[in-house]
Design an enzyme around this catalytic site. Structure first.
Site, PDB file in Angstrom:
ATOM      1  CG  ASP A 104      -1.846  -1.162   1.292  1.00 54.28           C
ATOM      2  OD1 ASP A 104      -2.154  -1.715   0.223  1.00 54.28           O
ATOM      3  OD2 ASP A 104      -2.271  -1.519   2.410  1.00 54.28           O
TER       4      ASP A 104
HETATM    5  N1  URA Z   1      -1.186  -5.990   3.874  1.00 51.12           N
HETATM    6  C1  URA Z   1      -1.696  -4.740   3.895  1.00 51.12           C
HETATM    7  O1  URA Z   1      -2.736  -4.511   4.480  1.00 51.12           O
HETATM    8  N2  URA Z   1      -1.028  -3.784   3.226  1.00 51.12           N
HETATM    9  C2  URA Z   1       0.137  -3.976   2.588  1.00 51.12           C
HETATM   10  O2  URA Z   1       0.719  -3.041   2.017  1.00 51.12           O
HETATM   11  C3  URA Z   1       0.665  -5.284   2.586  1.00 51.12           C
HETATM   12  C4  URA Z   1      -0.013  -6.280   3.239  1.00 51.12           C
END
Ligand code: URA
Length: 241
Positions: A104
């Site tokens: 993310d």
């Molecule tokens: N899980 C999440 O919620 N976000 C990420 O960036 C990676 C794994």
């Protein structure tokens, strides 16, 4: 491998095919010491010596970078508005690099960038269950019940619960710190797992993916090429899975 001269140079990140064609016509390129003027000249990538503006350009089939992704950049190759992880690789880079999976925008940590589509496919395949290890800071007290729930798998609103995951609680209080190992890579999986037990992830960093661990000396935004040993271990894990 035999490929065209303009593709050779484009693959090695020296410009677009049309920019390179112009450079070839200008006389900036030589093959085995002789100035080349035809973009379509066939090159043997294993034996021919190419120079571009006087500098030798070796052909590399695959490149592998480990990036400590900082928060605020997106795991994409291009984006109209946001800075992408690819823009953080400042040196000349091979054409076709992409991030293996997504973190993310606000997540930090280990991200592999490569042009090796086969390896990426093996690492990302849902059937292969490649381990991913995260460090997370949680708004709330993480309990033994959470550990048990995660070990059974939790309902995060998909058609089936998550696979069992190992949750290690490093500290627990108003805010908690944990290490979580998951064996799949669903969309926002870590955040959704904590949401499912009524808690919020306020900081997330990936530490490991398969056999590859984030180099602790890399600050957010820094990167390095993988060592041959790291590549070999990742590839052989991918083959065995
Ligand atoms: N899980 C999440 O919620 N976000 C990420 O960036 C990676 C794994």
């Amino acid at each position: 491998m035999m490929i065209r001269l303009d593709k050779y140079l484009a693959d090695m990140g020296l410009g677009t095919r049309s920019e390179i064609k112009k450079e070839i016509r200008k006389g900036s390129v030589s093959v085995n010491g002789v100035s080349a003027c035809r973009p379509e000249t066939k090159i043997d990538t294993d034996h021919d010596e190419i120079t571009f503006r006087g500098e030798s350009v070796a052909y590399v089939k695959y490149e592998y970078y480990m990036l400590n992704k900082p928060a605020g950049v997106v795991s994409a190759t291009t984006d109209r508005q946001e800075t992408t992880v690819l823009e953080l690789i400042k040196e000349r880079k091979r054409d076709g690099l992409f991030p293996v999976g997504r973190l993310d925008k606000d997540t930090e940590g280990l991200l592999l960038l490569t042009n090796d589509g086969g390896l990426a496919h093996r690492l990302l395949s849902p059937k292969k269950h490649v381990d991913k290890v995260y460090f997370a800071r949680i708004n709330g007290r993480v309990t033994g019940t959470d550990v048990e729930n995660f070990a059974r798998g939790v309902d995060i609103g998909d058609d089936r619960p998550t696979l069992p995951a190992e949750l290690d609680v490093c500290s627990s209080g108003e805010y908690s710190e944990v290490r979580l190992t998951i064996h799949e890579g669903r969309f926002h999986q870590v955040k959704r797992m904590f949401q499912a037990v009524g808690k919020e992830v306020i900081y997330l960093k990936r530490l490991q993916m398969g056999t590859l661990s984030l180099d602790k000396s890399l600050k957010p935004g820094e990167y390095r090429r993988l060592t041959e040993e790291e590549v070999e271990r990742l590839c052989s894990q991918g083959r065995k899975l």
